[in-house]
Design a protein around this motif. Structure first.
Motif, short mmCIF file in Angstrom:
data_model
loop_
_atom_site.label_atom_id
_atom_site.label_comp_id
_atom_site.label_asym_id
_atom_site.label_seq_id
_atom_site.Cartn_x
_atom_site.Cartn_y
_atom_site.Cartn_z
N ILE A 17 32.26 43.08 29.02
CA ILE A 17 33.50 42.98 29.76
C ILE A 17 33.44 43.45 31.27
N ALA A 18 32.52 44.57 31.20
CA ALA A 18 32.64 45.43 32.31
C ALA A 18 31.93 44.56 33.69
N PRO A 19 30.81 43.63 33.29
CA PRO A 19 30.53 42.91 34.25
C PRO A 19 31.45 41.66 34.96
N LEU A 20 32.36 41.32 33.78
CA LEU A 20 33.40 40.54 34.11
C LEU A 20 34.42 41.08 34.90
N LEU A 21 34.80 42.48 34.72
CA LEU A 21 35.75 42.83 35.43
C LEU A 21 35.24 43.28 36.64
N LEU A 22 34.01 43.48 37.18
CA LEU A 22 33.57 43.56 38.46
C LEU A 22 33.63 42.42 39.33
N ILE A 23 33.30 41.19 38.62
CA ILE A 23 33.49 40.09 39.21
C ILE A 23 35.04 39.62 39.36
N TYR A 24 35.87 40.07 38.40
CA TYR A 24 37.23 39.76 38.77
C TYR A 24 38.00 40.78 39.64
N GLY A 25 37.52 41.80 39.82
CA GLY A 25 37.92 42.63 41.06
C GLY A 25 37.46 42.26 42.39
N LEU A 26 36.41 41.72 42.45
CA LEU A 26 35.85 41.25 43.73
C LEU A 26 36.26 39.74 44.16
N ALA A 27 35.96 38.60 43.37
CA ALA A 27 36.13 37.37 43.65
C ALA A 27 37.73 37.17 43.12
N GLY A 28 38.04 37.85 42.33
CA GLY A 28 39.69 37.60 42.01
C GLY A 28 40.60 38.37 42.75
N MET A 29 40.71 39.63 42.43
CA MET A 29 41.78 40.44 43.05
C MET A 29 41.60 40.58 44.59
N LEU A 30 40.66 41.07 45.00
CA LEU A 30 40.19 41.26 46.51
C LEU A 30 40.51 39.94 47.25
N ALA A 31 40.04 38.99 46.59
CA ALA A 31 39.99 37.78 47.26
C ALA A 31 41.60 37.17 47.51
N VAL A 32 42.23 37.25 46.47
CA VAL A 32 43.70 36.74 46.44
C VAL A 32 44.52 37.53 47.43
N GLN A 33 44.36 39.01 47.13
CA GLN A 33 44.84 39.99 48.31
C GLN A 33 44.86 39.63 49.70
N TYR A 34 43.33 39.55 50.09
CA TYR A 34 42.98 39.57 51.38
C TYR A 34 43.56 38.32 51.93
N THR A 35 43.21 37.07 51.20
CA THR A 35 43.48 35.97 51.78
C THR A 35 45.18 35.78 52.01
N PHE A 36 46.15 36.31 50.81
CA PHE A 36 47.37 36.32 51.22
C PHE A 36 47.76 37.14 52.38
N ILE A 37 47.25 38.33 52.60
CA ILE A 37 47.77 39.26 53.52
C ILE A 37 47.19 38.42 55.02
N ALA A 38 45.95 37.92 55.13
CA ALA A 38 45.63 37.08 56.04
C ALA A 38 46.35 36.07 56.58
N SER A 39 46.88 35.37 55.65
CA SER A 39 47.76 34.32 55.96
C SER A 39 49.10 34.77 56.59
N ILE A 40 49.60 35.66 56.00
CA ILE A 40 50.78 36.26 56.50
C ILE A 40 50.63 36.89 57.99
N SER A 41 49.37 37.49 58.33
CA SER A 41 49.31 37.83 59.55
C SER A 41 49.04 36.92 60.78
N TYR A 42 48.59 35.67 60.39
CA TYR A 42 48.54 34.46 61.34
C TYR A 42 49.90 33.75 61.26
N GLY A 43 50.67 33.82 60.25
CA GLY A 43 51.90 33.02 60.31
C GLY A 43 52.89 34.04 59.80
N ASN A 44 53.31 33.67 58.57
CA ASN A 44 54.76 34.61 58.25
C ASN A 44 54.86 34.52 56.53
N ALA A 45 55.39 35.60 56.08
CA ALA A 45 55.31 35.83 54.51
C ALA A 45 55.99 34.46 53.73
#
Length: 307
Positions: free
Chosen positions: A82-110
């Motif tokens: 599970i540990a390697p999957l959790l690392l991938i999930y944290g980077l390609a899942g959580m970080l990706a979804v949070q950053y892309t969402f906030i970036a979209s808001i920054s250029y447009g709106n919520a």
């Protein structure tokens, strides 16, 4: 087949309804408050994402320590599968979804960013259709058509000559939908073995640490926050992220998943209403029509899950 609501006692269902409604509204409002921090106070998107993840992640782990099986908190890292999957999930899942969402808001709106992210079920549907090499059903075709119509109405406001929101906001928003689909699918094997607070708490922490290593928040320009600004930041961290997630997860213990998905549609509605009413962002009649179409997509996907 409809979900078996008899498995959920009436009192528990009331608690579940309260949790999912409050959680969805907090999520939606949290996106709008994030927009206020970026547009009005000049908060850098990477800075905001880093702070958000590094505060909310440990808070969720503290909730696990206080309320559930605390052995899982560090036990998950001793699990070699599970540990390697959790690392991938944290980077390609959580970080990706949070950053892309906030970036979209920054250029447009919520409002637009949240609605575009809500196309994730359609991305998931397309993935499974290609993987299984199946022809779409009538319901699936209807869902895809509604999603396309909703996107057109939302992004153009009925005009073929121009977009109603900046192109970078659209690109980041669509990437957010793809990231959200991966985030959902990648969580399945992790949540089979460990509590959701452990998985998401560590995923947020891993994602926050990774982004901090690339863009240290202490090297980023700190926004000029007054007392109100710090209040907004506290709301995003505590209510718009930590409590919103916790309430949503708790609702799953007291409601059928289909009901949770349907009531979760209050998130984009809350984002749209607060963006229009509080931040006075222009939102045309066609865009309201697009909002209805995209929320209808979520409802149709929940009906598909009942079959």
């Amino acid at each position: 087949m409809s979900p078996d609501t008899t498995a959920y006692p009436p009192q528990n269902r009331k608690i579940g309804l309260l949790f999912v409604i409050v959680g969805a509204v907090l999520w939606g409002v949290g996106g709008t408050v994030s927009q206020k921090l970026m547009h009005h106070y000049g908060a850098d998107p990477a800075w905001l994402v880093t702070i958000r993840l590094l505060v909310a992640g440990p808070l969720l782990l503290l909730l696990q320590f206080a309320l559930k099986d605390r052995r899982q908190i560090f036990g998950v890292w001793k699990d070699r599968r599970i540990a390697p999957l959790l690392l991938i999930y944290g980077l390609a899942g959580m970080l990706a979804v949070q950053y892309t969402f906030i970036a979209s808001i920054s250029y447009g709106n919520a409002a637009v960013a949240t609605l575009l992210q809500y196309l994730a079920p359609v991305v998931t549907l397309l993935y499974f259709l290609m993987k299984q090499r199946k022809a779409p059903t009538r319901l699936e075709l209807t869902t895809a058509a509604l999603a396309l119509i909703g996107c057109f109405m939302l992004l153009t406001n009925g005009s073929l000559s121009s977009l109603s929101v900046p192109a970078p906001a659209v690109i980041w928003g669509l990437l957010s939908a793809v990231a959200a689909a991966f985030y959902t699918l990648a969580a399945v094997p992790l949540l089979r073995k460990y509590d959701s607070l452990v998985i998401v708490g560590w995923a947020m922490t891993v994602g926050g640490l990774a982004l901090a290593a690339i863009r240290p928040p202490w090297n980023s320009p700190w926004p000029t926050l007054d007392a109100t600004g710090y209040g907004y930041l506290a709301f995003v961290l505590v209510f718009g992220t930590t409590l919103a997630f916790w309430f949503y997860i708790e609702s799953l213990r007291n409601l059928p998943p289909q009901e949770t998905i349907v009531l979760g549609s209050l998130e984009p509605l809350a984002a749209v209403l607060t963006t229009v009413v509080w931040l006075h962002e222009p939102f045309g009649l066609w865009q309201w029509g697009g909002t209805v179409c995209i929320i209808a997509v979520v409802l149709l996907m929940s009906l598909r899950g009942r079959a």
